[in-house]
Design a protein around this motif. Structure first.
Motif, PDB file in Angstrom:
ATOM      1  N   ASP A   4     -59.964  30.533 -17.958  1.00 13.06           N
ATOM      2  CA  ASP A   4     -60.481  30.607 -16.590  1.00 13.06           C
ATOM      3  C   ASP A   4     -61.847  29.929 -16.570  1.00 13.06           C
ATOM      4  OD1 ASP A   4     -61.427  31.147 -14.084  1.00 13.06           O
ATOM      5  OD2 ASP A   4     -61.023  33.295 -14.142  1.00 13.06           O
TER       6      ASP A   4
ATOM      7  N   HIS B  95     -64.455  30.897 -13.917  1.00 15.71           N
ATOM      8  CA  HIS B  95     -65.266  32.080 -14.210  1.00 15.71           C
ATOM      9  C   HIS B  95     -66.383  31.733 -15.198  1.00 15.71           C
ATOM     10  CE1 HIS B  95     -66.601  36.057 -15.232  1.00 15.71           C
ATOM     11  NE2 HIS B  95     -66.298  35.850 -16.499  1.00 15.71           N
TER      12      HIS B  95
ATOM     13  N   ARG C 293     -69.212  30.016 -13.528  1.00  9.26           N
ATOM     14  CA  ARG C 293     -70.068  30.963 -12.788  1.00  9.26           C
ATOM     15  C   ARG C 293     -71.033  31.654 -13.736  1.00  9.26           C
ATOM     16  NH1 ARG C 293     -65.565  32.276  -9.951  1.00  9.26           N
ATOM     17  NH2 ARG C 293     -65.080  34.090 -11.242  1.00  9.26           N
TER      18      ARG C 293
ATOM     19  N   ASP D  58     -65.474  38.991 -18.132  1.00  9.43           N
ATOM     20  CA  ASP D  58     -65.825  39.665 -16.887  1.00  9.43           C
ATOM     21  C   ASP D  58     -65.847  41.197 -17.003  1.00  9.43           C
ATOM     22  OD1 ASP D  58     -66.636  39.698 -14.289  1.00  9.43           O
ATOM     23  OD2 ASP D  58     -64.638  39.447 -13.425  1.00  9.43           O
TER      24      ASP D  58
END
Ligand SMILES: Nc1ncnc2c1ncn2[C@@H]1O[C@H](COP(=O)(O)OP(=O)(O)O)[C@@H](O)[C@H]1O
Ligand SMILES: [Mg+2]
Length: 308
Positions: free
Chosen positions: A111, A114, A117, A152
Motif C-alpha cells: 500500500d 499509505h 502519507r 497503520d
C-alpha cells in the motif's frame, strides 16, 4: 475515555531470577499521550516489550482493543507499532524499501499510498530514495517511526525517543508525536527526562523498581506543582497561629516561623493581605523564603520510596 490497552497484574521475572516488573496494572486511554517516566533500570523497556509481544510475561494479562496479546497475538500485534530504544537500520537500504519491508512483516499488503502519507507526515518523502547511511541522526529516528507506522497501528510505543538527542531534535520529535496524536494514534512514550513528560504528555506515569508508582493527569500534577510555600521568619518566634491569622493556611515551622501555603497559579496569592494582617496579630516580619514543589520533587520523593 475508553481504554485501548489494559494491563492487569503483569509481572516479569527474567531467566536469571530478576524481577523486572512486580505487578503492573495500567489502562492506556484511547487517543492519549502517556509518558512513562522512570530512571534507568526502572522496567520501562521490559514493560513496553512485553506489551508488544517481544518479551513473554511471567504472569498477568494484556489486551489491546480487547485482543489478548498471547491468545490473540496477531490481532493484538497488528494494532501496535513499536519504535525501539536502539536504532537498528540497514545502512545501505533505501528509505522507502525499509518501510515497505516493515509493512510486509506485518502481513500488510502493498500500500504505497499509505507509506507515502507516513513519509510525508514525517517529512521524509523527499528522502524516500536516499540510503539510510546518508541520513542525519534525526532522520534515522524518523525512519524508525515510519517503520513502526507502516502497518497503520492505532497504538504507538516509543521507547526513549529522544535519549541523547539535542534540544532541537527533541522539540522536532515532540511535534511529530503531537501530529500523530492529532491523527488519532494513541501514544505511549518512555523517558527519563522530566521536561519531556511535562512538555507533551496528557498523563504521566512514574515507574521505578518494576512498579508503577503513580499515574496522573499532567494538569493535576502541575496543579500540585503550583503549590508554593513561604516561610515567614518573625522578630519573635511563635508557638501557635495567632487568632487574627486564622483565615490563612498557616502552620508553625521548626524555629517558630509561620509557613504559608498558597497556589502560585491562583488569581490571588493572599500574600499582600497576609503581610498587612501581621501587625494586627502583633507580629513583626524579619525575613521570608519561598519554595515550590516541582514535578522533580514529586518524582525524586516517589522514586526514593517516600510518600508523595
Ligand atoms: N534480558 C534480561 N535479563 C535479565 N535482566 C534484565 C534483562 N533485561 C533487562 N533486565 C533488567 O531488568 C531491569 C529493567 O530493565 P529495563 O526494562 O531495560 O529498564 P529501563 O528501560 O527502565 O531502563 C534492569 O535492572 C535490567 O538490568
Ligand atoms: Mg529502556
Amino acid at each position: 475515555m475508553a481504554d485501548i490497552v489494559t494491563i492487569r497484574n503483569l509481572t516479569k521475572t527474567y531467566g536469571d531470577g530478576f524481577e523486572a516488573l512486580k505487578s503492573v496494572n495500567l489502562g492506556i486511554r484511547k487517543g492519549e499521550i502517556l509518558a512513562l517516566l522512570g530512571p534507568n533500570g526502572a522496567g520501562k523497556t521490559t514493560l513496553i516489550s512485553t506489551v508488544c509481544g517481544i518479551t513473554r510475561p511471567t504472569s498477568g494479562t494484556i489486551t489491546v482493543r480487547g485482543h489478548d496479546t498471547l491468545k490473540d497475538f496477531r490481532a493484538a500485534r497488528r494494532l501496535i507499532g513499536l519504535v525501539p530504544q536502539e536504532i537498528s537500520l540497514e545502512p545501505f537500504e533505501r528509505v522507502m524499501n525499509t518501510v515497505r519491508f516493515s509493512r510486509g512483516l506485518f502481513g500488510g499488503g502493498r500500500d504505497d499510498a499509505h507509506l507515502e502519507r507516513v513519509l510525508r507526515q514525517l517529512s521524509l518523502w523527499d528522502k524516500r530514495d536516499a540510503r539510510i547511511l546518508e541520513l542525519s541522526g534525526g532522520m534515522k529516528r524518523r525512519v524508525l517511526i515510519a517503520k513502526a507506522l507502516s502497518h497503520d497501528p492505532r497504538v504507538l510505543f516509543l521507547d526513549e525517543p529522544t535519549a541523547g538527542v539535542d534540544v532541537e531534535l527533541r522539540r522536532d520529535m515532540w511535534r511529530v508525536v503531537e501530529g500523530l496524536k492529532a491523527d488519532g494514534v494513541t501514544i505511549i512514550l518512555t523517558t527519563h527526562y522530566i521536561e519531556e513528560a511535562e512538555a507533551i504528555a496528557d498523563r504521566i506515569g512514574i515507574i521505578a523498581g518494576g512498579d508503577i508508582l503513580l499515574v496522573e493527569e499532567k494538569a493535576a500534577l502541575m496543579q500540585r506543582m503550583g503549590q508554593k510555600q513561604m516561610e515567614i521568619q518573625l522578630q519573635d518566634p511563635v508557638t501557635e497561629v495567632p487568632a487574627a491569622l486564622a483565615d490563612f493556611d498557616l502552620q508553625i515551622g521548626g524555629d517558630g516561623t509561620l509557613i504559608y501555603t498558597y497556589d502560585a497559579q491562583g488569581e490571588r496569592t493572599g500574600i499582600t493581605r497576609l503581610f498587612s494582617a501581621l501587625p494586627d496579630a502583633g507580629l513583626v516580619l524579619r525575613d521570608v523564603q519561598t519554595r515550590q514543589s516541582s514535578l522533580e520533587d514529586i518524582f525524586v520523593n516517589l522514586v526514593n520510596g517516600d510518600a508523595a
